[in-house]
Motif scaffolding. Sequence first.
Motif, mmCIF file in Angstrom:
data_model
loop_
_atom_site.group_PDB
_atom_site.id
_atom_site.type_symbol
_atom_site.label_atom_id
_atom_site.label_comp_id
_atom_site.label_asym_id
_atom_site.label_seq_id
_atom_site.Cartn_x
_atom_site.Cartn_y
_atom_site.Cartn_z
ATOM 1 N N PRO A 96 0.808 -1.235 0.000
ATOM 2 C CA PRO A 96 0.000 0.000 0.000
ATOM 3 C C PRO A 96 0.843 1.287 0.000
ATOM 4 O O PRO A 96 0.326 2.365 -0.269
ATOM 5 C CB PRO A 96 -0.803 -0.109 1.287
ATOM 6 N N ALA A 97 2.150 1.177 0.313
ATOM 7 C CA ALA A 97 2.965 2.386 0.461
ATOM 8 C C ALA A 97 2.997 3.200 -0.828
ATOM 9 O O ALA A 97 2.883 4.431 -0.816
ATOM 10 C CB ALA A 97 4.382 2.016 0.894
ATOM 11 N N GLY A 98 3.180 2.540 -1.978
ATOM 12 C CA GLY A 98 3.244 3.256 -3.247
ATOM 13 C C GLY A 98 1.961 4.011 -3.541
ATOM 14 O O GLY A 98 1.996 5.173 -3.978
ATOM 15 N N TYR A 99 0.821 3.393 -3.295
ATOM 16 C CA TYR A 99 -0.468 4.041 -3.554
ATOM 17 C C TYR A 99 -0.684 5.231 -2.612
ATOM 18 O O TYR A 99 -1.197 6.287 -3.019
ATOM 19 C CB TYR A 99 -1.604 3.032 -3.391
ATOM 20 N N GLU A 121 -7.269 2.064 -7.076
ATOM 21 C CA GLU A 121 -6.412 1.000 -7.612
ATOM 22 C C GLU A 121 -5.741 0.232 -6.482
ATOM 23 O O GLU A 121 -5.624 -1.005 -6.527
ATOM 24 C CB GLU A 121 -5.361 1.608 -8.533
ATOM 25 N N GLY A 122 -5.302 0.932 -5.452
ATOM 26 C CA GLY A 122 -4.709 0.262 -4.305
ATOM 27 C C GLY A 122 -5.709 -0.587 -3.554
ATOM 28 O O GLY A 122 -5.387 -1.706 -3.108
ATOM 29 N N LEU A 123 -6.944 -0.106 -3.407
ATOM 30 C CA LEU A 123 -7.973 -0.898 -2.721
ATOM 31 C C LEU A 123 -8.288 -2.169 -3.493
ATOM 32 O O LEU A 123 -8.601 -3.211 -2.892
ATOM 33 C CB LEU A 123 -9.229 -0.054 -2.539
ATOM 34 N N GLU A 146 -6.639 2.631 5.761
ATOM 35 C CA GLU A 146 -5.903 3.860 5.498
ATOM 36 C C GLU A 146 -6.146 4.353 4.074
ATOM 37 O O GLU A 146 -6.326 5.550 3.838
ATOM 38 C CB GLU A 146 -4.412 3.615 5.726
ATOM 39 N N LEU A 147 -6.173 3.421 3.116
ATOM 40 C CA LEU A 147 -6.473 3.790 1.740
ATOM 41 C C LEU A 147 -7.904 4.295 1.602
ATOM 42 O O LEU A 147 -8.174 5.247 0.853
ATOM 43 C CB LEU A 147 -6.240 2.588 0.813
ATOM 44 N N GLN A 148 -8.835 3.646 2.317
ATOM 45 C CA GLN A 148 -10.227 4.097 2.275
ATOM 46 C C GLN A 148 -10.364 5.521 2.816
ATOM 47 O O GLN A 148 -11.078 6.355 2.241
ATOM 48 C CB GLN A 148 -11.103 3.133 3.093
ATOM 49 N N ALA A 150 -7.994 7.838 2.946
ATOM 50 C CA ALA A 150 -7.356 8.762 2.011
ATOM 51 C C ALA A 150 -8.259 9.041 0.811
ATOM 52 O O ALA A 150 -8.351 10.178 0.331
ATOM 53 C CB ALA A 150 -6.015 8.202 1.556
ATOM 54 N N ARG A 151 -8.927 7.997 0.322
ATOM 55 C CA ARG A 151 -9.848 8.200 -0.795
ATOM 56 C C ARG A 151 -11.012 9.096 -0.388
ATOM 57 O O ARG A 151 -11.447 9.979 -1.145
ATOM 58 C CB ARG A 151 -10.365 6.851 -1.292
ATOM 59 N N LEU A 152 -11.544 8.901 0.817
ATOM 60 C CA LEU A 152 -12.644 9.716 1.302
ATOM 61 C C LEU A 152 -12.223 11.187 1.426
ATOM 62 O O LEU A 152 -12.975 12.099 1.058
ATOM 63 C CB LEU A 152 -13.129 9.179 2.657
ATOM 64 N N THR A 153 -11.005 11.401 1.943
ATOM 65 C CA THR A 153 -10.501 12.776 2.072
ATOM 66 C C THR A 153 -10.358 13.444 0.709
ATOM 67 O O THR A 153 -10.710 14.615 0.524
ATOM 68 C CB THR A 153 -9.145 12.769 2.798
ATOM 69 N N ALA A 154 -9.841 12.694 -0.279
ATOM 70 C CA ALA A 154 -9.688 13.241 -1.627
ATOM 71 C C ALA A 154 -11.046 13.572 -2.239
ATOM 72 O O ALA A 154 -11.197 14.591 -2.935
ATOM 73 C CB ALA A 154 -8.922 12.264 -2.509
ATOM 74 N N LYS A 155 -12.043 12.721 -1.997
ATOM 75 C CA LYS A 155 -13.385 12.994 -2.517
ATOM 76 C C LYS A 155 -13.978 14.245 -1.874
ATOM 77 O O LYS A 155 -14.649 15.045 -2.545
ATOM 78 C CB LYS A 155 -14.296 11.791 -2.274
ATOM 79 N N ARG A 156 -13.744 14.429 -0.582
ATOM 80 C CA ARG A 156 -14.241 15.625 0.082
ATOM 81 C C ARG A 156 -13.578 16.883 -0.485
ATOM 82 O O ARG A 156 -14.238 17.896 -0.724
ATOM 83 C CB ARG A 156 -13.965 15.533 1.589
#
Length: 684
Positions: A96-99, A121-123, A146-148, A150-156
């Motif tokens: 997950p580090a790269g994503y 893509e990471g999820l 953690e990926l979930q 981060a995705r939620l923060t980006a969507k916000r």
Amino acid sequence: MATKRKSTTHTNNILPGKKRVAIATDWETALRLIQHALENEQHDTIIEQSSRILDDLQQKTVYMLKLRMTAWDRKGRYDNQLQDAKKLMAYAPHDPAGYLYAGQRYSDLGYQKRAIKIFEEGLNNIPFCFSSSSSSSLNQQGHYQELQQARLTAKRRDNYRRDMLVCLPYDVSCCVLDELSQQTLAHCTRVSSTWRNLVLNYPNIWHHMDIATFDVKKQMDDVIPVYKLLPTIAHHIQELVLPEEKQLKDYLDLIRTNNFRNLCSLQVKRGFWRQERNINYETICSSLINVASTLTSLNLDLIHIQGLDLARLLSMFRNLASLRYYATWDQSSSFLDKQLIPFTTSLTKLDLWRHKAHSWDPTFTVTEMQQLIRSSPHLQFLSIYSCTDEIYDEVTHYCPDIRKLIVNQTHNEGMTVDEQKSTRGLKTLLSTNLLSGTAIQSLLTQHAATLHTLQLDQEMVHPTRGTWQQLFSTFTFHKLVNVTISKVHEEIIQQLDTLIQQTPHLEMLFVAQTCGTMIPDDVFDTLVHLLKFKKLWLIDCDFNPAVLVRCLDMFAKSKAQSALVSLDISGIEGTINDTLLKTCARIKSLVDLSVCHSSPRQGAVQSFARNVAKLPNLEDLSIYEMPMTENDIQVIGKNRSICRFTINASEGITQEQVLGSFAPHVLIDYDEFYGDDDNDDVEF
């Protein structure tokens, strides 16, 4: 234990170069083993050894990429960090580090959709374990969550992302644009197509455009060049100012080839007279043919290039109401055609400066002046340089609307006049090298009742004697408030009291360079009784100090509402004494005071400083060639009403001492005085 100790000692003593040799030796040993197994057809051994080495290399590569990404992040090299994150995603798609690195970097840069795509893509590549409770499963669950997050923060962030300038009402957006400079607006055209359309289609900000505000030599890469901006906004521009530079011809070509249909005012700013010019008036006027019908104001201030016949210029631009035309002519060339101008011009403001090469004789003949003035009956402002005294009679008879007349003076101010119809009549008369008072008698006969400002200056000629006393005593100047007399003949100075007595509402008297002629005592006695008199400036003049002291003492004791507010007696050597200096500092109504006294007696300066510190309305104080101490400056600095202080200090007073004596808001002009040496002013 012995083997471990030996290994540790061996590792600590190996140099970096020897480490690389050891690694290479291990790698070569593994290759030899695999090649030996291949020769013996031991295929299982080959597969086992190769897989182990490749797995080990992959783990070390992933680990090294993570370390290098951390280093890039700490050094601020985010582009390199993003490249390593993409490599990590390719080498270890289940890590997950790269994503997380790549997605977070795109999110910080504002590319939220790219960040969301990478997080998703990471999820998809990292499995989520629901039932297992092992440590590896728990780690995977943590990475997945953690990926979930981060995705939620980006969507916000993507949902909150708004173009505030576009979201505002149109009139509010226009108010924002009104506060920006045209150079900044050029930046805004590169932000987005929406901003570009908004900026370029808002006409108010482009009505007046000064090319000189665009630094062509230091154009930044993200700023649209001004020559590309002009064609896009050409239909908005009403007033255009061009610099006299090498690019002037290019700008004129843009005017000739683009649609400047609303252009009504054009100005070409004068550059350095020594710079090489690759253009002439013929080229300029031919480039303006497309806007000839719309131009109402033309300002061509290029005095060192060959001029174009004025009649031809006026025939090209029939709708001109304002013209400033400065040029040079050869000795043999004519300013106007020999025939009369065959039409009546629309000119209301005209400023002409004509210089004949290698000659100081008047460059406008009587015939040329008659043609020009008789064809321009609507003139309200006229400034004409190097002409004869016949100009006054021509203006009197053929310019009934004249309000401001400037003769034989270089005029660099704007061509402004009083536009109110109720104030018809000549308001300002600035005359230089007037040969005789008789020349302006007919003009004053018609306009003495409306004259507001009178300036007489004799630089190169001596006027006819015996005419000024009769001229000044004939008229009463009821509205004359400003009188300036400079470098004039002694007869004008001697009759100055007659002029002052005929101006009951005089507010300002400026006398300079009387060349040894004493100002009559009656002048000062009359000034005291003028109810509206406020400003007295005497520069390099000769007068009776005792009479001026008596006059200023009466101003100091006066309690009238309209008292003396400005006094300048600088540039006078040998005339100012200690009594006069003391009297100046006692006039409490003063707002502006300038004095010059190079040889005061002991104690006179200290008394002057104490009195100045008590003046309640003083804002601007100038002291020249007066020996002062630091204590005197500090005493003056106690006056908190002072906003500007100018000092031509004697030796021993430093800039730091002057600056430290006044409040931070006071503007200081400091110049050290060393006798006759010339020193440049330093302004803080």
